[in-house]
Design an enzyme around this catalytic site. Structure first.
Site, PDB file in Angstrom:
ATOM      1  N   ARG A 175      -0.250   8.927   0.927  1.00 60.85           N
ATOM      2  CA  ARG A 175      -0.954   8.959   2.217  1.00 60.85           C
ATOM      3  C   ARG A 175      -0.236   8.110   3.268  1.00 60.85           C
ATOM      4  O   ARG A 175      -0.459   8.261   4.462  1.00 60.85           O
ATOM      5  CB  ARG A 175      -2.411   8.500   2.050  1.00 60.85           C
ATOM      6  CG  ARG A 175      -2.560   7.083   1.574  1.00 60.85           C
ATOM      7  CD  ARG A 175      -3.987   6.644   1.298  1.00 60.85           C
ATOM      8  NE  ARG A 175      -3.940   5.350   0.597  1.00 60.85           N
ATOM      9  CZ  ARG A 175      -3.799   5.193  -0.700  1.00 60.85           C
ATOM     10  NH1 ARG A 175      -3.721   6.262  -1.477  1.00 60.85           N
ATOM     11  NH2 ARG A 175      -3.717   4.001  -1.252  1.00 60.85           N
ATOM     12  N   ASN A 176       0.609   7.188   2.809  1.00 63.52           N
ATOM     13  CA  ASN A 176       1.333   6.315   3.732  1.00 63.52           C
ATOM     14  C   ASN A 176       2.817   6.652   3.840  1.00 63.52           C
ATOM     15  O   ASN A 176       3.625   5.816   4.252  1.00 63.52           O
ATOM     16  CB  ASN A 176       1.154   4.849   3.327  1.00 63.52           C
ATOM     17  CG  ASN A 176      -0.247   4.368   3.644  1.00 63.52           C
ATOM     18  OD1 ASN A 176      -0.869   4.874   4.594  1.00 63.52           O
ATOM     19  ND2 ASN A 176      -0.763   3.439   2.862  1.00 63.52           N
TER      20      ASN A 176
ATOM     21  N   ASP B  73       3.079   2.187   7.617  1.00 66.51           N
ATOM     22  CA  ASP B  73       1.992   1.233   7.371  1.00 66.51           C
ATOM     23  C   ASP B  73       2.354   0.050   6.494  1.00 66.51           C
ATOM     24  O   ASP B  73       1.478  -0.515   5.839  1.00 66.51           O
ATOM     25  CB  ASP B  73       0.777   1.951   6.748  1.00 66.51           C
ATOM     26  CG  ASP B  73       0.113   2.864   7.758  1.00 66.51           C
ATOM     27  OD1 ASP B  73       0.397   2.689   8.961  1.00 66.51           O
ATOM     28  OD2 ASP B  73      -0.661   3.741   7.370  1.00 66.51           O
TER      29      ASP B  73
ATOM     30  N   ASP C  81       0.838  -1.206   0.000  1.00 65.34           N
ATOM     31  CA  ASP C  81       0.000   0.000   0.000  1.00 65.34           C
ATOM     32  C   ASP C  81       0.869   1.251   0.000  1.00 65.34           C
ATOM     33  O   ASP C  81       0.672   2.171   0.801  1.00 65.34           O
ATOM     34  CB  ASP C  81      -0.918  -0.030   1.233  1.00 65.34           C
ATOM     35  CG  ASP C  81      -2.046   0.993   1.115  1.00 65.34           C
ATOM     36  OD1 ASP C  81      -2.198   1.602   0.037  1.00 65.34           O
ATOM     37  OD2 ASP C  81      -2.767   1.184   2.114  1.00 65.34           O
TER      38      ASP C  81
HETATM   39  P1  AMP Z   1      -3.353   6.413   8.714  1.00 66.14           P
HETATM   40  O1  AMP Z   1      -4.329   5.704   9.570  1.00 66.14           O
HETATM   41  O2  AMP Z   1      -1.982   5.805   8.769  1.00 66.14           O
HETATM   42  O3  AMP Z   1      -3.832   6.598   7.319  1.00 66.14           O
HETATM   43  O4  AMP Z   1      -3.168   7.881   9.337  1.00 66.14           O
HETATM   44  C1  AMP Z   1      -4.161   8.884   9.267  1.00 66.14           C
HETATM   45  C2  AMP Z   1      -3.506  10.243   9.424  1.00 66.14           C
HETATM   46  O5  AMP Z   1      -2.923  10.369  10.708  1.00 66.14           O
HETATM   47  C3  AMP Z   1      -2.363  10.468   8.444  1.00 66.14           C
HETATM   48  O6  AMP Z   1      -2.832  10.989   7.247  1.00 66.14           O
HETATM   49  C4  AMP Z   1      -1.474  11.436   9.179  1.00 66.14           C
HETATM   50  O7  AMP Z   1      -1.923  12.759   8.996  1.00 66.14           O
HETATM   51  C5  AMP Z   1      -1.677  11.052  10.633  1.00 66.14           C
HETATM   52  N1  AMP Z   1      -0.596  10.147  11.106  1.00 66.14           N
HETATM   53  C6  AMP Z   1      -0.531   8.806  10.979  1.00 66.14           C
HETATM   54  N2  AMP Z   1       0.577   8.300  11.541  1.00 66.14           N
HETATM   55  C7  AMP Z   1       1.262   9.347  12.033  1.00 66.14           C
HETATM   56  C8  AMP Z   1       2.526   9.493  12.715  1.00 66.14           C
HETATM   57  N3  AMP Z   1       3.298   8.444  13.009  1.00 66.14           N
HETATM   58  N4  AMP Z   1       2.921  10.733  13.047  1.00 66.14           N
HETATM   59  C9  AMP Z   1       2.141  11.805  12.748  1.00 66.14           C
HETATM   60  N5  AMP Z   1       0.966  11.736  12.112  1.00 66.14           N
HETATM   61  C10 AMP Z   1       0.516  10.536  11.746  1.00 66.14           C
END
Ligand code: AMP
Length: 526
Positions: free
Chosen positions: A379-380, A393, A375
């Site tokens: 976004r990741n 991720d 993936d």
């Molecule tokens: P995700 O569930 O991984 O898609 O994360 C959703 C959102 O949370 C992302 O788009 C980031 O803006 C934020 N996010 C995720 N992981 C982190 C991290 N380790 N540090 C800072 N922001 C994060």
């Protein structure tokens, strides 16, 4: 022996420093290369090196250095009562840990203070006393392109410098120095007798002596050396603490959820604090979003994957719902958001290539571990301080039961990010490093379009149909041809014909050497 410019003009030039400048303008005016066929990198320290003098061949020597004394490279603030705070430059005596399985954390004693406190220290924050690595100006694995990024920072003064491993000649070092306008790079070489030099007429027993000399005398350099470049990129310790290296199921009461950062396909992500000391990111998984045993099996693998360009998994709280995944915190959130917020305002091609290079470096590591991300998308990828980009991720989609996310559309019984996924993975479930390469091509498209939706206006099913007929996204406006060619390589129909991440990584690292015209308009990166 003659001295040749190996990098540029190839002419014989005795006794002048090697300099391979950044711009074609500089190329005409600056010094021409020096050369000496250097010593084998495994060469022994010179015979005339006194025991008290620095030995410049770490880290291979690290394990064999009998010294138990180390110098702190960065400040470290204790996170638990068992570890030790210290300041950059402080002397530490390692009591044990160097050769145990807990190589990420060592038990040490601080020698700077009267009470000589003891505790655990992150081993990647220190370097052997009197080794070249302990010097504030030494940046071991820094690439030429990254050296320029470190030195071309608004406010940096003429004379700012650093020394790094040479990329082109293993075993040599390179000196990168900012002359007030641009960065020049000089090769530091070694005589067969062991002495170091930039210009052969002046040799030194060690690199430290060389630096001290050029701090006092310009003697042919573009500028006299001034202040060492600041070490801004502080590494992540291995895990949260000594204890959580193995016991990584942590008490959820040790966490405080402070601020919601976003929501993704897994659930919400929070900025949090562990043990009241350590900022972390906490992913709270929607109940039922994955099987606990699948998650724990995958997390075991993810925890072993360690690379500076991968988000580190620190710990989990998996005993009850919601499952928490605790990772390092990245201050600027997702790359997709970061690109969209900028929209081309300040991010230029040099930074875009740097983003691609960093992601490719993280992915090259996963490739070397035969680990498939599945993936990869903007976004990741997460953005930290000082233009650091890390892949997040990895591996989670395999075990995820995705419910409602735009990018993920149903394919057979699963939801997949169709526009990022290689055709063979969509059609025959053939996920591989090569399907990650396909996704990387789409990520590159996101980078150059500042986070635009790929194949805009088309549904996933339409995209798949068009791809089958040979359609590929056209070159986005302002996208350098060389970058577009890389995208097309990533989107080759036959997975075997796509490049490897290792190749891509080198392609991006060398991008500006191959395509110098992009440099001139993008000298400063933030
Ligand atoms: P995700 O569930 O991984 O898609 O994360 C959703 C959102 O949370 C992302 O788009 C980031 O803006 C934020 N996010 C995720 N992981 C982190 C991290 N380790 N540090 C800072 N922001 C994060």
């Amino acid at each position: 022996m003659g001295n040749y410019c190996q990098k540029h003009c190839g002419t014989l030039q005795p006794y002048v420093p090697c300099c391979y400048p950044s711009t074609s303008e500089d190329k005409r005016t600056s010094y021409i290369a020096d050369s000496i066929v250097i010593s084998n990198p495994m060469v022994q320290p010179p015979v005339n090196l006194q025991p008290s003098q620095p030995v410049a061949r770490a880290p291979a020597q690290r394990a064999s250095l009998s010294s138990k004394f180390y110098v702190a490279l960065y400040d470290y603030q204790a996170r638990t009562t068992e570890d030790l705070s210290f300041k950059a430059g402080e002397l530490l005596e390692v009591i044990n840990g160097e050769d145990t399985q807990h190589s990420g954390w060592w038990h040490a004693r601080a020698l700077g203070s009267a009470h000589r406190k003891e505790g655990y220290i992150p081993s990647n924050f220190v370097a052997p006393f009197k080794s070249i690595e302990a010097e504030p100006w030494f940046f071991r694995d820094l690439k030429r392109m990254d050296a320029e990024k470190q030195l071309l920072y608004p406010g940096v003064e003429a004379g700012a410098f650093l020394i790094r491993d040479s990329e082109t000649q293993r075993g040599d070092y390179s000196l990168s120095v900012f002359d007030g306008t641009s960065v020049k790079h000089y090769r530091i070489k070694r005589l067969d007798t062991g002495e170091y030099f930039v210009a052969r007429k002046k040799t030194f027993l060690d690199v430290t002596a060389l630096v001290e000399y050029y701090k006092r005398y310009q003697d042919g350099l573009c500028v006299r050396l001034g202040q060492p470049c600041e070490k801004k990129e502080v590494p992540e310790p291995f895990g949260l603490s000594y204890k959580t290296q193995d016991e990584w199921e942590i008490d959820r009461n040790s966490l405080r959820l402070l601020k919601k950062l976003g929501s993704g396909q897994f659930g919400d992500v929070w900025e949090g604090m562990w043990n009241n000391t350590t900022p972390v990111a906490i992913k709270t998984l929607k109940p039922g979003s994955m099987e606990r045993k699948d998650f724990l099996r995958e997390a075991q693998i993810m925890k072993k994957l360690r690379h500076p360009k991968l988000i580190q998994l620190y710990a989990v709280c998996s005993l009850e719902d919601p499952i928490y995944i605790i990772t390092e915190l990245m201050r600027h959130g997702s790359l997709q958001q970061y690109l969209q917020n900028d929209g081309g305002e300040s991010i230029k091609v040099q930074q875009q290539v740097d983003m691609a290079a960093q992601v490719a470096a993280g992915m090259a590591y996963l490739e070397s571990q035969n680990y498939v991300h599945r993936d990869l998308a903007a976004r990741n990828v997460l953005v930290g301080e000082h233009n650091v980009y890390k892949v997040a991720d990895f591996g989670l989609t395999r075990i995820l039961k995705v419910e409602n996310e735009n990018a993920y559309e149903p394919v057979a019984d699963k939801k997949l990010p169709i526009k990022w996924t290689a055709p063979e993975a969509l059609q025959f479930n053939k996920f591989s490093v090569k399907s990650d390469i396909w996704s990387f091509g789409v990520l590159l498209y996101e980078i150059v379009t500042y986070g635009k939706m790929p194949y805009v206006g088309l549904t996933g099913a339409q995209v798949l149909q068009k791809l089958e007929k040979g359609y590929r996204m056209p070159r986005p406006p302002n996208c350098p041809l060389e970058l577009y060619q890389i995208m097309l390589d990533c989107w080759k129909k036959s997975p075997e014909e796509r490049p490897t991440f290792e190749t891509l990584r080198w392609q991006f690292d060398d991008f500006f050497e191959q395509n110098e015209s992009y440099f001139d308009s993008n000298t400063f990166v933030g």
